[in-house]
Write an enzyme that holds these catalytic residues in place. Structure first.
Site, PDB file in Angstrom:
ATOM      1  N   LEU A 143     -72.928  44.267  66.736  1.00 52.90           N
ATOM      2  CA  LEU A 143     -73.686  43.036  66.944  1.00 52.90           C
ATOM      3  C   LEU A 143     -72.694  41.934  67.278  1.00 52.90           C
ATOM      4  O   LEU A 143     -71.569  41.924  66.765  1.00 52.90           O
ATOM      5  CB  LEU A 143     -74.462  42.643  65.680  1.00 52.90           C
ATOM      6  CG  LEU A 143     -75.626  43.533  65.228  1.00 52.90           C
ATOM      7  CD1 LEU A 143     -76.194  43.003  63.912  1.00 52.90           C
ATOM      8  CD2 LEU A 143     -76.712  43.607  66.284  1.00 52.90           C
ATOM      9  N   ASP A 144     -73.098  40.988  68.126  1.00 55.46           N
ATOM     10  CA  ASP A 144     -72.250  39.825  68.383  1.00 55.46           C
ATOM     11  C   ASP A 144     -71.980  39.096  67.069  1.00 55.46           C
ATOM     12  O   ASP A 144     -72.786  39.148  66.135  1.00 55.46           O
ATOM     13  CB  ASP A 144     -72.950  38.844  69.335  1.00 55.46           C
ATOM     14  CG  ASP A 144     -73.176  39.427  70.716  1.00 55.46           C
ATOM     15  OD1 ASP A 144     -72.545  40.432  71.043  1.00 55.46           O
ATOM     16  OD2 ASP A 144     -73.998  38.855  71.452  1.00 55.46           O
ATOM     17  N   ARG A 145     -70.862  38.418  67.024  1.00 60.32           N
ATOM     18  CA  ARG A 145     -70.496  37.677  65.808  1.00 60.32           C
ATOM     19  C   ARG A 145     -71.585  36.696  65.404  1.00 60.32           C
ATOM     20  O   ARG A 145     -71.886  36.526  64.225  1.00 60.32           O
ATOM     21  CB  ARG A 145     -69.176  36.942  66.046  1.00 60.32           C
ATOM     22  CG  ARG A 145     -68.669  36.190  64.823  1.00 60.32           C
ATOM     23  CD  ARG A 145     -67.297  35.619  65.095  1.00 60.32           C
ATOM     24  NE  ARG A 145     -66.782  34.909  63.934  1.00 60.32           N
ATOM     25  CZ  ARG A 145     -65.564  34.372  63.859  1.00 60.32           C
ATOM     26  NH1 ARG A 145     -64.743  34.471  64.884  1.00 60.32           N
ATOM     27  NH2 ARG A 145     -65.178  33.742  62.771  1.00 60.32           N
ATOM     28  N   ARG A 245     -78.984  38.074  75.610  1.00 61.38           N
ATOM     29  CA  ARG A 245     -78.635  36.692  75.942  1.00 61.38           C
ATOM     30  C   ARG A 245     -78.563  36.475  77.452  1.00 61.38           C
ATOM     31  O   ARG A 245     -79.066  35.469  77.974  1.00 61.38           O
ATOM     32  CB  ARG A 245     -77.302  36.334  75.279  1.00 61.38           C
ATOM     33  CG  ARG A 245     -77.355  36.423  73.761  1.00 61.38           C
ATOM     34  CD  ARG A 245     -75.975  36.490  73.120  1.00 61.38           C
ATOM     35  NE  ARG A 245     -75.220  35.261  73.308  1.00 61.38           N
ATOM     36  CZ  ARG A 245     -73.966  35.106  72.866  1.00 61.38           C
ATOM     37  NH1 ARG A 245     -73.356  36.092  72.217  1.00 61.38           N
ATOM     38  NH2 ARG A 245     -73.346  33.960  73.061  1.00 61.38           N
TER      39      ARG A 245
END
Length: 316
Positions: A143-145, A245
Site C-alpha cells: 500500500l502507498d505510505r 490515484r
C-alpha cells in the site's frame, strides 16, 4: 543465509530454505537492511549482482543452494532504526485477522510498508519486532505510505507463493474507499488505460497514463454524492503503483488530499474541513482460502479522521 567476504568487499550469500522462491530484489532488500531501494535496483540494473555467476534480474526466483554475489557498497550501510515501543504496540493492535499462514493488519496512513530511503522503519520492521519468532513473515502486496487499510502478510514461504499465485490469477478482491473531487453522472464506470512509472530528478516516482505502459483496469462505483465531490468504491483488477490515484485523476476526479496527483485548490479547501491526509482506504479483501477453498472476507473500518470528514459533508 550464510554470507562470506570474497575479497575487496564483495559478499557471497548462500541462499537457504527461507529464500526458496524469493525474488532477487526482495532477497537483497531483506539482506541489505537499511540500503536504499534505489541503490539495490541500480546494482541490479547495471549487472553488478550475480546469481551463480550469472547476471541477475530483479524478478528472478532463488532456490536453496544458490549463491548471490553482492558488490562492494559505495555508501555507508546502516541498520534500520530501532522501532519505538509505541509503534510496536500500535501495530499489534492493528491486527484484524490472523491464522497459521497469513496475517492482515489495518495499516495506518503515514506509515511506510518498509524502512529504507530515508525511512527508518515501516510496518514490516514493526511487525517483526512485535513477532520476533516469525522469521518468515513476508509482505504479499503493498500500500502507498499515505493509504490506510488492509495489508496482507504471509507467515510461511509456501503461503506467500500460494497467495502470489492467487493474485496472478486475479482471484483476490481488493476494494478501496476514496473521496474524489468533481462529479460524474454515472453510478458505475471503469477506467482501462495503461500506466507507466517514471523517475523524476531526485528519484521521485511518478506514474503517468502512457500507451507504452502496463495494462491497468479499475472499476469505480459511486456510493454517495456531495456538492463538489463523491465517495466512491474502487475495485482493482490490476495492481499497478498509484493505480487508483492516477486513474481517478485521468477522469478529472482527483482523490482529495492527494499531494502528488490531486488538485491543490480542492486540497486546500478540504483541509479546512479537517482532511489532513489522502482520502484512500483499503477497506475490504476477499481471498479464496482454506482447504477446501472458501471466500475469506476481511474488512477494515474507515478511520475516524476520514469518517469525520464525511459527517461534516453530510451536515453541510
Amino acid at each position: 543465509m550464510a554470507g562470506a567476504d570474497a575479497g575487496g568487499g564483495v559478499r557471497l550469500i548462500l541462499v537457504d530454505a527461507l529464500g526458496d522462491g524469493q525474488r532477487v530484489d526482495n532477497f537483497l532488500l531483506r539482506e541489505l537492511k537499511g540500503v536504499p531501494r534505489t541503490l539495490v535496483y541500480r546494482l541490479l540494473r547495471t549487472g553488478e549482482v550475480r546469481v551463480n555467476k550469472g547476471r541477475a534480474k530483479p524478478g528472478q526466483r532463488l532456490a536453496p543452494g544458490d549463491t548471490v554475489r553482492v558488490p562492494p557498497l559505495r555508501t555507508a550501510q546502516r541498520e534500520p532504526g530501532e522501532v519505538p515501543t509505541g509503534q510496536i504496540q500500535s501495530i499489534r493492535k492493528s491486527i484484524i485477522y490472523e491464522d497459521k499462514q497469513l496475517l492482515v493488519v489495518d495499516k495506518p496512513s503515514g506509515m511506510a510498508v518498509h524502512g529504507g530511503s530515508g525511512v527508518s522503519f515501516g510496518v514490516i520492521e514493526a511487525m517483526r519486532a512485535a513477532r520476533p519468532a516469525a522469521r518468515e513473515l513476508e509482505l504479499v502486496h503493498r500500500l502507498d505510505r499515505e493509504t490506510s487499510g488492509c495489508l496482507l502478510r504471509a507467515f510461511r514461504r509456501s503461503a506467500l507463493r500460494r497467495l502470489q499465485a492467487i493474485q496472478r490469477e486475479n482471484r483476490v478482491e481488493k476494494r478501496y474507499l476514496a473521496l474524489v473531487g468533481g462529479k460524474n453522472p454515472r453510478d458505475r464506470f471503469t477506467v482501462d488505460v495503461p500506466l507507466r512509472k517514471n523517475l523524476l530528478q531526485g528519484g521521485e516516482r511518478v506514474v503517468r497514463v502512457d500507451a507504452s505502459g502496463k495494462a491497468s483496469r479499475t472499476r469505480f462505483e459511486v456510493l454517495e454524492r456531495f456538492a463538489d465531490c463523491m465517495l466512491v468504491e474502487a475495485a482493482l483488477e490490476t495492481g499497478r503503483t498509484h493505480q487508483i490515484r492516477v486513474h481517478a485523476a485521468h477522469l478529472g476526479l482527483p482523490l482529495l488530499g492527494d499531494e502528488k496527483y490531486g488538485d491543490p485548490q480542492l486540497n486546500r479547501r478540504y483541509r479546512e474541513l479537517g482532511l489532513r491526509r489522502l482520502f484512500l482506504h483499503a477497506w475490504r479483501l476477499v481471498i479464496p482460502w482454506g482447504e477446501p477453498e472458501r471466500p475469506l472476507t476481511i474488512e477494515a473500518p474507515l478511520p475516524a479522521e476520514l469518517a469525520a470528514v464525511l459527517q461534516r459533508l453530510r451536515d453541510a
